[in-house]
Design a protein around this motif. Sequence first.
Motif, short mmCIF file in Angstrom:
data_model
loop_
_atom_site.label_atom_id
_atom_site.label_comp_id
_atom_site.label_asym_id
_atom_site.label_seq_id
_atom_site.Cartn_x
_atom_site.Cartn_y
_atom_site.Cartn_z
N TYR A 69 0.82 -1.21 0.00
CA TYR A 69 0.00 0.00 0.00
C TYR A 69 0.86 1.26 0.00
CZ TYR A 69 -4.58 -2.19 0.81
OH TYR A 69 -5.76 -2.88 0.67
N GLY A 70 1.99 1.22 0.71
CA GLY A 70 2.88 2.38 0.72
C GLY A 70 3.35 2.73 -0.67
N ARG A 71 3.70 1.72 -1.46
CA ARG A 71 4.15 1.98 -2.83
C ARG A 71 2.97 2.40 -3.72
NH1 ARG A 71 7.47 4.50 -5.49
NH2 ARG A 71 8.35 3.58 -7.38
N LEU A 72 1.82 1.76 -3.54
CA LEU A 72 0.64 2.13 -4.32
C LEU A 72 0.25 3.58 -4.05
CD1 LEU A 72 -1.56 -1.08 -3.93
CD2 LEU A 72 -0.53 -0.24 -6.05
N ALA A 73 0.41 4.04 -2.81
CA ALA A 73 0.10 5.43 -2.48
C ALA A 73 1.00 6.38 -3.24
CB ALA A 73 0.22 5.65 -0.97
N ASP A 74 2.27 6.02 -3.40
CA ASP A 74 3.19 6.86 -4.17
C ASP A 74 2.82 6.89 -5.65
OD1 ASP A 74 4.76 7.57 -1.98
OD2 ASP A 74 6.08 5.84 -2.20
N LEU A 75 2.38 5.74 -6.15
CA LEU A 75 2.10 5.63 -7.58
C LEU A 75 0.74 6.21 -7.95
CD1 LEU A 75 3.42 2.01 -8.32
CD2 LEU A 75 4.61 4.18 -8.65
N TYR A 76 -0.27 5.99 -7.12
CA TYR A 76 -1.63 6.35 -7.50
C TYR A 76 -2.30 7.35 -6.57
CZ TYR A 76 -0.90 2.18 -10.32
OH TYR A 76 -0.38 1.26 -11.20
N GLY A 77 -1.65 7.72 -5.48
CA GLY A 77 -2.19 8.75 -4.60
C GLY A 77 -2.66 8.20 -3.26
N THR A 120 -2.75 2.45 8.52
CA THR A 120 -1.68 3.05 9.32
C THR A 120 -0.63 3.75 8.46
OG1 THR A 120 -2.00 1.43 11.09
CG2 THR A 120 0.10 2.61 11.04
N PRO A 121 -0.04 3.10 7.43
CA PRO A 121 0.99 3.81 6.65
C PRO A 121 0.45 5.00 5.86
CG PRO A 121 0.45 1.72 5.61
CD PRO A 121 -0.23 1.72 6.95
N ILE A 122 -0.77 4.88 5.33
CA ILE A 122 -1.28 5.97 4.50
C ILE A 122 -1.76 7.13 5.36
CG2 ILE A 122 -3.02 6.61 2.80
CD1 ILE A 122 -2.76 3.88 1.58
N ALA A 123 -2.38 6.84 6.51
CA ALA A 123 -2.76 7.93 7.41
C ALA A 123 -1.52 8.69 7.87
CB ALA A 123 -3.52 7.37 8.61
N SER A 395 7.78 1.42 4.99
CA SER A 395 8.89 0.53 5.31
C SER A 395 9.26 0.62 6.79
CB SER A 395 10.11 0.85 4.43
OG SER A 395 10.63 2.14 4.73
N THR A 396 9.19 1.83 7.35
CA THR A 396 9.49 2.00 8.78
C THR A 396 8.46 1.29 9.65
OG1 THR A 396 10.45 4.17 8.27
CG2 THR A 396 9.99 3.70 10.57
N LEU A 397 7.18 1.44 9.29
CA LEU A 397 6.12 0.77 10.04
C LEU A 397 6.18 -0.75 9.86
CD1 LEU A 397 3.21 3.22 9.18
CD2 LEU A 397 4.51 3.13 11.30
N PHE A 398 6.53 -1.17 8.64
CA PHE A 398 6.62 -2.60 8.37
C PHE A 398 7.72 -3.26 9.18
CE2 PHE A 398 8.88 -5.84 5.80
CZ PHE A 398 7.94 -6.84 5.86
N THR A 399 8.88 -2.61 9.26
CA THR A 399 9.98 -3.20 10.01
C THR A 399 9.64 -3.29 11.50
OG1 THR A 399 11.06 -1.02 10.11
CG2 THR A 399 11.81 -2.54 8.42
N ARG A 400 8.83 -2.33 12.00
CA ARG A 400 8.42 -2.42 13.40
C ARG A 400 7.52 -3.64 13.62
NH1 ARG A 400 5.09 2.46 15.74
NH2 ARG A 400 3.32 1.16 15.14
N MET A 401 6.60 -3.89 12.70
CA MET A 401 5.73 -5.06 12.81
C MET A 401 6.55 -6.34 12.71
SD MET A 401 2.50 -3.85 10.47
CE MET A 401 1.52 -5.28 10.91
N LEU A 402 7.51 -6.35 11.79
CA LEU A 402 8.37 -7.52 11.63
C LEU A 402 9.20 -7.74 12.90
CD1 LEU A 402 9.12 -9.67 9.53
CD2 LEU A 402 10.97 -8.16 8.77
#
Length: 493
Positions: A69-77, A120-123, A395-402
């Motif tokens: 979703y983080g990448r999709l937000a960059d590509l499509y808004g 979470t990442p998009i908000a 990526s920052t939020l993802f690494t925290r979950m990982l």
Amino acid sequence: MAVTTPVVKSSHRPLILTACMLSMFMAAVEVTIVATAMPTIIGDLGGFSLLGWVFAVYLLTQAITVPIYGRLADLYGCRKMFFIGTTLFLIGSVLCGFAPSLAWMIAFRALQGLGAGAITPIATTLIANVYGPQERAKAQGYLSSVWGVSAIVGPLMGAFIVSHFPWAVVFWVNVPIGLVAMAILLKYLPPDGERKQHKLDLAGTGYLTLSVAALLLALLQAEVLGYWALALIVLSVISEYLLIRQERKTPEPLFPLALWESKVIIAGNIGGLIIGATMMGISAFLPTYVQGVLGGTPLEAGTTLALMSIGWPLASMISSRLMQASSYRATAVLGGVLLLGGSVALLFLSPDSGLWMARLAAFSIGAGMGLSNTTFLVSVQNNAEPAIRGIATASTLFTRMLGSAIGTAVLGATLNLNLQYRLPQVNDPVQQLMEKTTRNAMESHHLAAMIESVAASLHWVFMVSAIISVLAVAAGLLIPAGDRPHTEPQQES
């Protein structure tokens, strides 16, 4: 890649922040509120053997989709992706309330997780787009405080709902919150700026999904899978290799090269991984110590853990001033020191300790989380170009979950190995100590010996957690010295 960031009126910014906080609360409270209601749900639907999957599938699908979703937000808004993700989450919430069996609930929880991966990442990225570098830290502090509030409110809300309403309301309470958040953003957040046509790296997305799913399954279900968990880890490593190879050759990678060229973003990702792992040392095992070793009540264990949830938002809110008065590096290191101090304090716990030491440690760790987490996040967002801010945040939020999953597995294994060494003939000694009836029925010398063995085993868990906390200080030192919010240029077009 140029990105036009929509201009938002200053009077609308607090409304947008409120909407993002509501959506974050909705996603953050989901785990704790459902956990409180699960005994009632199991009593109605049955399927106790599948209980773990109700939580695991939600976390699994959420973790997999966060970077996507983080990448999709960059590509499509961001706006478009936020509405898609929130809609999926709300549909999943409604269906969970109608689940005729636990198997169906697991399927609907997977749908919930697919939507939660966007929220979470998009908000968080939306707030970074709406507020400038100097204001961003304060706004993200408010957003980060939602996690602390949800940790306290979730169990209370869940207990109230199942006591006065059908358990389905636990899921349906998300619907009005989500609709209000969407309505505010629909009215006050301008449409996404113009973007060029792009294609999502489908091969990279597939390798990422396979790698993360295999790793998380191995970590979350290690006891059930046995040696099959090793096979999943091997599959994860192979998929990770294929992902790296794919990212190097594709023209529009899922993880742009700029992410790996920035010391600040690398530090933020390492910091997120360590924070997630450290957090599990207290969240999962301190209540166990309070109840199992100290003989405390569930209420005493809950109030002890609540101090972490209080320290987190308080520290998040003052992190903005600290960052601007000193630097990202100094604030992150201070957060790491508080984490380390709280973890070391846990090492001084003993069966004769009072609750004050455990509560002091919990508050210190919560404050360290608030400072470190907010600082790493804001430094990454201020360093990233608008065109990659979504994936940088994700990526920052993802690494925290990982990190949370890895921390749970490592610390859980530490506890189990110690218990097997010290109490090889005792079946589930921690559970026996936490059940008042069983505990009171034990002979005094047998009870004292078991308490001492469990305390020593948990001591090693806290030791490993303290070692991980040292790495949090080291991650803060990776941030270049002198960088602070007001020294960075406004990057929005």
